[in-house]
Design a protein around this motif. Structure first.
Motif, PDB file in Angstrom:
ATOM      1  N   GLN A 102       0.912  12.585  -4.075  1.00  0.00           N
ATOM      2  CA  GLN A 102       0.442  11.436  -4.864  1.00  0.00           C
ATOM      3  C   GLN A 102      -0.445  10.550  -3.996  1.00  0.00           C
ATOM      4  O   GLN A 102      -1.422   9.971  -4.469  1.00  0.00           O
ATOM      5  N   ASN A 103      -0.097  10.458  -2.717  1.00  0.00           N
ATOM      6  CA  ASN A 103      -0.801   9.579  -1.792  1.00  0.00           C
ATOM      7  C   ASN A 103      -2.145  10.176  -1.344  1.00  0.00           C
ATOM      8  O   ASN A 103      -3.062   9.439  -1.011  1.00  0.00           O
ATOM      9  N   ASN A 104      -2.230  11.492  -1.346  1.00  0.00           N
ATOM     10  CA  ASN A 104      -3.456  12.122  -0.861  1.00  0.00           C
ATOM     11  C   ASN A 104      -3.684  13.417  -1.631  1.00  0.00           C
ATOM     12  O   ASN A 104      -3.107  14.448  -1.309  1.00  0.00           O
TER      13      ASN A 104
ATOM     14  N   ALA B 233       1.613  -2.448   2.377  1.00  0.00           N
ATOM     15  CA  ALA B 233       1.830  -2.565   0.926  1.00  0.00           C
ATOM     16  C   ALA B 233       2.617  -1.371   0.390  1.00  0.00           C
ATOM     17  O   ALA B 233       3.512  -1.535  -0.447  1.00  0.00           O
ATOM     18  N   ARG B 234       2.287  -0.159   0.878  1.00  0.00           N
ATOM     19  CA  ARG B 234       2.951   1.013   0.296  1.00  0.00           C
ATOM     20  C   ARG B 234       4.251   1.377   1.001  1.00  0.00           C
ATOM     21  O   ARG B 234       4.897   2.342   0.610  1.00  0.00           O
ATOM     22  N   THR B 235       4.618   0.629   2.022  1.00  0.00           N
ATOM     23  CA  THR B 235       5.890   0.911   2.689  1.00  0.00           C
ATOM     24  C   THR B 235       6.803  -0.320   2.624  1.00  0.00           C
ATOM     25  O   THR B 235       7.618  -0.436   1.706  1.00  0.00           O
ATOM     26  N   ALA B 236       6.610  -1.239   3.544  1.00  0.00           N
ATOM     27  CA  ALA B 236       7.544  -2.360   3.650  1.00  0.00           C
ATOM     28  C   ALA B 236       7.586  -3.225   2.392  1.00  0.00           C
ATOM     29  O   ALA B 236       8.660  -3.585   1.897  1.00  0.00           O
ATOM     30  N   ILE B 237       6.413  -3.530   1.851  1.00  0.00           N
ATOM     31  CA  ILE B 237       6.370  -4.466   0.727  1.00  0.00           C
ATOM     32  C   ILE B 237       6.983  -3.853  -0.532  1.00  0.00           C
ATOM     33  O   ILE B 237       7.835  -4.469  -1.193  1.00  0.00           O
ATOM     34  N   ILE B 238       6.580  -2.652  -0.862  1.00  0.00           N
ATOM     35  CA  ILE B 238       7.106  -2.051  -2.090  1.00  0.00           C
ATOM     36  C   ILE B 238       8.591  -1.746  -1.944  1.00  0.00           C
ATOM     37  O   ILE B 238       9.371  -1.900  -2.892  1.00  0.00           O
ATOM     38  N   ASP B 239       8.997  -1.350  -0.728  1.00  0.00           N
ATOM     39  CA  ASP B 239      10.415  -1.057  -0.515  1.00  0.00           C
ATOM     40  C   ASP B 239      11.248  -2.325  -0.652  1.00  0.00           C
ATOM     41  O   ASP B 239      12.336  -2.311  -1.247  1.00  0.00           O
ATOM     42  N   THR B 240      10.766  -3.427  -0.106  1.00  0.00           N
ATOM     43  CA  THR B 240      11.492  -4.700  -0.214  1.00  0.00           C
ATOM     44  C   THR B 240      11.626  -5.104  -1.678  1.00  0.00           C
ATOM     45  O   THR B 240      12.724  -5.462  -2.144  1.00  0.00           O
ATOM     46  N   ALA B 241      10.529  -5.037  -2.384  1.00  0.00           N
ATOM     47  CA  ALA B 241      10.564  -5.417  -3.809  1.00  0.00           C
ATOM     48  C   ALA B 241      11.480  -4.490  -4.595  1.00  0.00           C
ATOM     49  O   ALA B 241      12.225  -4.946  -5.466  1.00  0.00           O
ATOM     50  N   THR B 242      11.440  -3.187  -4.275  1.00  0.00           N
ATOM     51  CA  THR B 242      12.280  -2.225  -4.995  1.00  0.00           C
ATOM     52  C   THR B 242      13.759  -2.509  -4.750  1.00  0.00           C
ATOM     53  O   THR B 242      14.583  -2.441  -5.667  1.00  0.00           O
TER      54      THR B 242
ATOM     55  N   LEU C 188       2.275   0.486  -5.456  1.00  0.00           N
ATOM     56  CA  LEU C 188       1.931   1.719  -6.188  1.00  0.00           C
ATOM     57  C   LEU C 188       0.445   2.020  -6.075  1.00  0.00           C
ATOM     58  O   LEU C 188       0.034   3.158  -5.880  1.00  0.00           O
ATOM     59  N   GLY C 189      -0.361   0.985  -6.246  1.00  0.00           N
ATOM     60  CA  GLY C 189      -1.807   1.168  -6.131  1.00  0.00           C
ATOM     61  C   GLY C 189      -2.202   1.623  -4.743  1.00  0.00           C
ATOM     62  O   GLY C 189      -3.090   2.465  -4.589  1.00  0.00           O
ATOM     63  N   ALA C 190      -1.492   1.091  -3.728  1.00  0.00           N
ATOM     64  CA  ALA C 190      -1.810   1.455  -2.344  1.00  0.00           C
ATOM     65  C   ALA C 190      -1.332   2.850  -1.990  1.00  0.00           C
ATOM     66  O   ALA C 190      -1.722   3.381  -0.949  1.00  0.00           O
ATOM     67  N   MET C 191      -0.497   3.448  -2.819  1.00  0.00           N
ATOM     68  CA  MET C 191      -0.019   4.786  -2.483  1.00  0.00           C
ATOM     69  C   MET C 191      -0.572   5.854  -3.415  1.00  0.00           C
ATOM     70  O   MET C 191      -0.277   7.027  -3.255  1.00  0.00           O
TER      71      MET C 191
ATOM     72  N   PHE D 158      -5.972  -3.718  -6.692  1.00  0.00           N
ATOM     73  CA  PHE D 158      -6.171  -4.311  -5.375  1.00  0.00           C
ATOM     74  C   PHE D 158      -5.566  -3.411  -4.305  1.00  0.00           C
ATOM     75  O   PHE D 158      -6.195  -3.107  -3.279  1.00  0.00           O
ATOM     76  N   GLY D 159      -4.339  -2.970  -4.552  1.00  0.00           N
ATOM     77  CA  GLY D 159      -3.689  -2.062  -3.610  1.00  0.00           C
ATOM     78  C   GLY D 159      -4.498  -0.792  -3.427  1.00  0.00           C
ATOM     79  O   GLY D 159      -4.658  -0.296  -2.303  1.00  0.00           O
ATOM     80  N   ASN D 160      -5.043  -0.283  -4.526  1.00  0.00           N
ATOM     81  CA  ASN D 160      -5.819   0.951  -4.435  1.00  0.00           C
ATOM     82  C   ASN D 160      -7.107   0.743  -3.643  1.00  0.00           C
ATOM     83  O   ASN D 160      -7.512   1.603  -2.857  1.00  0.00           O
ATOM     84  N   LEU D 161      -7.727  -0.402  -3.853  1.00  0.00           N
ATOM     85  CA  LEU D 161      -8.963  -0.683  -3.100  1.00  0.00           C
ATOM     86  C   LEU D 161      -8.672  -0.817  -1.611  1.00  0.00           C
ATOM     87  O   LEU D 161      -9.439  -0.347  -0.773  1.00  0.00           O
ATOM     88  N   MET D 162      -7.550  -1.447  -1.288  1.00  0.00           N
ATOM     89  CA  MET D 162      -7.158  -1.565   0.125  1.00  0.00           C
ATOM     90  C   MET D 162      -7.001  -0.174   0.732  1.00  0.00           C
ATOM     91  O   MET D 162      -7.416   0.085   1.856  1.00  0.00           O
ATOM     92  N   LYS D 163      -6.402   0.715  -0.028  1.00  0.00           N
ATOM     93  CA  LYS D 163      -6.167   2.084   0.466  1.00  0.00           C
ATOM     94  C   LYS D 163      -7.490   2.820   0.679  1.00  0.00           C
ATOM     95  O   LYS D 163      -7.711   3.444   1.706  1.00  0.00           O
ATOM     96  N   GLU D 164      -8.375   2.710  -0.297  1.00  0.00           N
ATOM     97  CA  GLU D 164      -9.606   3.520  -0.260  1.00  0.00           C
ATOM     98  C   GLU D 164     -10.682   2.934   0.635  1.00  0.00           C
ATOM     99  O   GLU D 164     -11.548   3.655   1.113  1.00  0.00           O
ATOM    100  N   SER D 165     -10.629   1.613   0.863  1.00  0.00           N
ATOM    101  CA  SER D 165     -11.711   0.999   1.649  1.00  0.00           C
ATOM    102  C   SER D 165     -11.701   1.509   3.078  1.00  0.00           C
ATOM    103  O   SER D 165     -12.752   1.643   3.706  1.00  0.00           O
ATOM    104  N   GLY D 166     -10.499   1.797   3.598  1.00  0.00           N
ATOM    105  CA  GLY D 166     -10.414   2.291   4.963  1.00  0.00           C
ATOM    106  C   GLY D 166     -10.586   1.217   6.025  1.00  0.00           C
ATOM    107  O   GLY D 166     -10.504   1.500   7.218  1.00  0.00           O
TER     108      GLY D 166
END
Lengths: 142, 135, 374
Positions: free
Chosen positions: A113-115, C252-261, C93-96, C235-243
């Motif tokens: 999903q990530n890549n 965003a896709r690890t600590a933040i989403i895990d904390t919220a979950t 989710l967007g970041a992952m 926004f999360g997706n743009l952060m991921k793709e911008s590089g």
């Protein structure tokens, strides 16, 4: 302990992946020590994890009394996690102490999903291995 | 209120049909836009390429500054270059004077030359801070 | 002696009744499913433990319970009632999520749209069963198969139903391996299940950068009420793709989403107290949740078959089931059903595309329902 890229880079399964892709895959893998006699997976149970051998010898027992040994570093055990029939087709037991890397099906699909590009490469490798397995098993049946 | 009556009373049919149509239309439009994204991306990439090509053509390649390569160091050559200067300074001489004379003559590797000649025993201390030349 | 009696009368042993026991068993079941069966452990474990915590009997008025102001659990629950946790989860989710598959084959987005019909069918069904419009809207969004979206909309429309709706949504997401395959097999022929999808083209970085901007503008202009979900998502997706902000995307896709979950699951579980959860309404909600999931799966599959009537290049209708937003569970089920019909038919990457579009579709539906029912 996280798995290093250097650990998986030389393995045959990971050939053709870029450093970034190797890093992503490595972060999803979990190292596990296996004791002699330990059963990694059982025939007929739902396939939820697959393993990559780092060291040690493993025996895979199939139906009708057939079995084979796996000891080559980089060999994958538990392909049914991602291909039919999605339950383990054999029982894998450690003949010696060893070490394996494991990845659960949840983590594997999360990785894809990530890549998507990595997912495409991995699925192509899996397709190739699956067709080789089918060819082998149809030869044995003949 | 239950059943079809309840649905009609609460505008359920309208909400359901309208909602379904809106989400279908929205995602259809998004998919149409996405299907053209590769063309927009190719157009943008082409523009960036053209711009960089133009910049290359306009810029003339700058002349490379001619920096004379320093000659490689040779102790025999250094000895030959410094000997006449030492003769000018007399039998015994101050190293500082030899250094200044060699620099003003624009000889290469002055410091290295004098040091090498000292280490090889050609220039030896004569006492009182002065040096003599020994062939 | 009086002190001792007072203490004993405040213990859970004294205050417990059969409803607490039932909920503790429900929580234990969730923990069993998460740990022993590994059914969606990231969701069921926090929820299961939250149910245990929320159903320990206590003396009301001490500021202990999740519904009592100034309690710790109440402060943690704030993120649920205000919709903060779902927004943060969508950021992660967007970041992952990689949208390459969807960008390579945009027509698969229509299957994601079709799978949202389960929401509107459930809306009508809930109204027919006598639920109020806002309650019906909250129940209907279960059909989107997205936990955070369900919680977000329910917090806005019918906060008193957060507990049962969240439990229903997450339970059915965990039960996708049981719900979807029979429906997929029932609605498709063996020939249709064997349809091979063409290989996907490579997608350029520029396309992946343009997509979040295009998606945000098109979706949020249409349904501005979905901004709290789709804004962070893109926004999360743009952060991921911008590089250029890999550190932020990684966080965003690890600590933040895990904390919220963790907090989302735990507090939602704790909110399912026996007196709130064990009501006839909850039974109806569970029934409607099953209907929602089933109709969503069926509508996606059927739309795939309808598309094949008009398209030269056929689509495997199984992919319609992946239009349900349960990522990556439904994509995995489609992949498995496809492989069981034809061991050479690998549908995973295409199913991921439908899954991603389902996430967007369910968020848009939440925005639409919120707009209708404000």
């Amino acid at each position: 302990m996280p798995v290093e890229v250097q650990t998986i880079e030389p393995l045959a399964f990971f050939q053709g992946l870029s450093y970034v892709e190797l890093e992503q895959f490595a972060s999803s893998l979990k190292p596990r020590s296996v004791k002699k006699g330990e059963v990694l997976l059982r025939q007929g149970t739902p396939a939820m994890t697959f393993f990559i051998i780092l060291s040690g010898t493993f025996t895979v027992s199939l139906e009708k009394g057939r079995s084979y040994a796996l000891d080559e570093k980089g060999t994958v055990i538990g392909w049914s996690t991602v291909i039919a029939p999605f339950e383990y087709t054999g029982t894998a037991m450690a003949e010696t102490d060893g070490e394996v890397l494991s990845i659960s099906s949840n983590d594997f699909f999360q990785l894809i999903q990530n890549n998507n590009a990595l997912g495409k490469k991995i699925m192509q490798k899996i397709q190739k291995i699956a067709s080789e397995r089918r060819a082998l098993s149809s030869k044995e049946e003949r | 209120m239950y059943g079809l009556e309840a649905i009609s009373a609460q505008n359920g049919w309208v909400m359901a049909v309208a909602g379904a149509l809106i989400v279908m239309a929205g995602l259809t439009i998004l998919s149409l836009v996405i299907s053209q994204l590769h063309k927009i991306a190719a157009f943008l990439e082409k523009r960036v390429e053209k711009r960089s090509e133009k910049k290359q053509a306009v810029k003339t390649a700058p002349k490379e500054a001619v920096v004379p390569k320093p000659p490689a160091f040779d102790i025999d050559e250094a000895q030959a270059r410094l000997k006449p200067l030492v003769a000018e300074l007399g039998e015994s001489f101050d190293l500082t004077n030899l250094y200044e004379l060699a620099n003003s003559g624009e000889l290469p590797h002055v410091h290295l030359s004098i040091r090498s000649l000292r280490e090889s025993g050609v220039i030896v201390p004569a006492g009182d801070g002065r040096f003599v030349w020994r062939d | 002696m009086d002190l001792l009696i007072q203490f004993l009368s405040n213990t859970g042993y004294y205050l417990v009744d059969f409803r607490n026991i039932i909920m503790l068993l429900v929580g234990s079941l969730f923990l069993y499913l998460a740990i022993a069966k590994e059914y969606e452990p990231l969701l069921l474990l926090p929820i299961g433990f939250g149910i245990l915590v929320g159903n320990i009997p206590f003396f009301k008025g001490f500021g202990l319970g999740i519904y009592e102001p100034n309690s710790v659990l109440h402060y943690l629950y704030f993120g649920v009632t205000t919709g903060v946790y779902p927004s943060i989860v969508f950021l992660g989710l967007g970041a992952m999520t990689d949208f390459s598959s969807l960008l390579a084959m945009p027509r698969l987005m229509l299957l994601g749209a079709a799978a949202q019909m389960g929401i509107y069918f459930t809306l009508i069904s809930a109204l027919a069963l006598g639920f109020l419009p806002k309650e019906a809207g909250s129940i209907a969004i279960i059909g989107g198969a997205d936990g955070p979206t369900s919680i977000f909309l329910t917090a806005k429309l019918a906060p008193h139903l957060i507990g049962p709706i969240a439990i229903a949504a997450y339970s059915y997401m965990a039960l996708i391996p049981i719900i979807q395959p029979p429906i997929m097999r029932l609605l498709t022929t063996q020939k249709e299940r064997r349809i091979h999808m063409p290989e996907m083209r490579d997608v350029s970085r520029v396309e992946k950068l343009l997509f979040p901007a295009a998606g945000l503008l098109l979706c949020c202009f249409l349904a501005p009420a979905s901004i709290p979900l789709l804004g962070p998502f893109f926004f999360g997706n743009l952060m991921k793709e911008s590089g250029v902000v890999d550190r932020l995307a990684q966080t965003a896709r690890t600590a933040i989403i895990d904390t919220a979950t963790i907090f989302l699951g735990f507090t939602v579980g704790a909110s399912t107290q026996a007196d709130v959860f064990l009501t006839p309404k909850s039974v109806s909600i569970f029934f409607l949740g099953a209907v929602a999931f089933s109709i969503a799966t069926a509508s996606g599959v059927l739309f795939g078959k309808i598309m094949n009537l008009f398209m030269k290049q056929k689509i495997n209708p199984l992919l319609g089931a992946a239009g349900v937003s349960a990522v990556p569970g439904s994509a995995r089920e489609v992949h498995q059903v496809g492989l069981k019909s034809d061991p050479t038919n690998y549908l995973l990457m295409h199913a991921m595309a439908c899954n991603s579009s389902g996430v967007i579709g369910s968020a848009i539906c939440a925005g639409i329902l919120w707009s209708f029912l404000l």
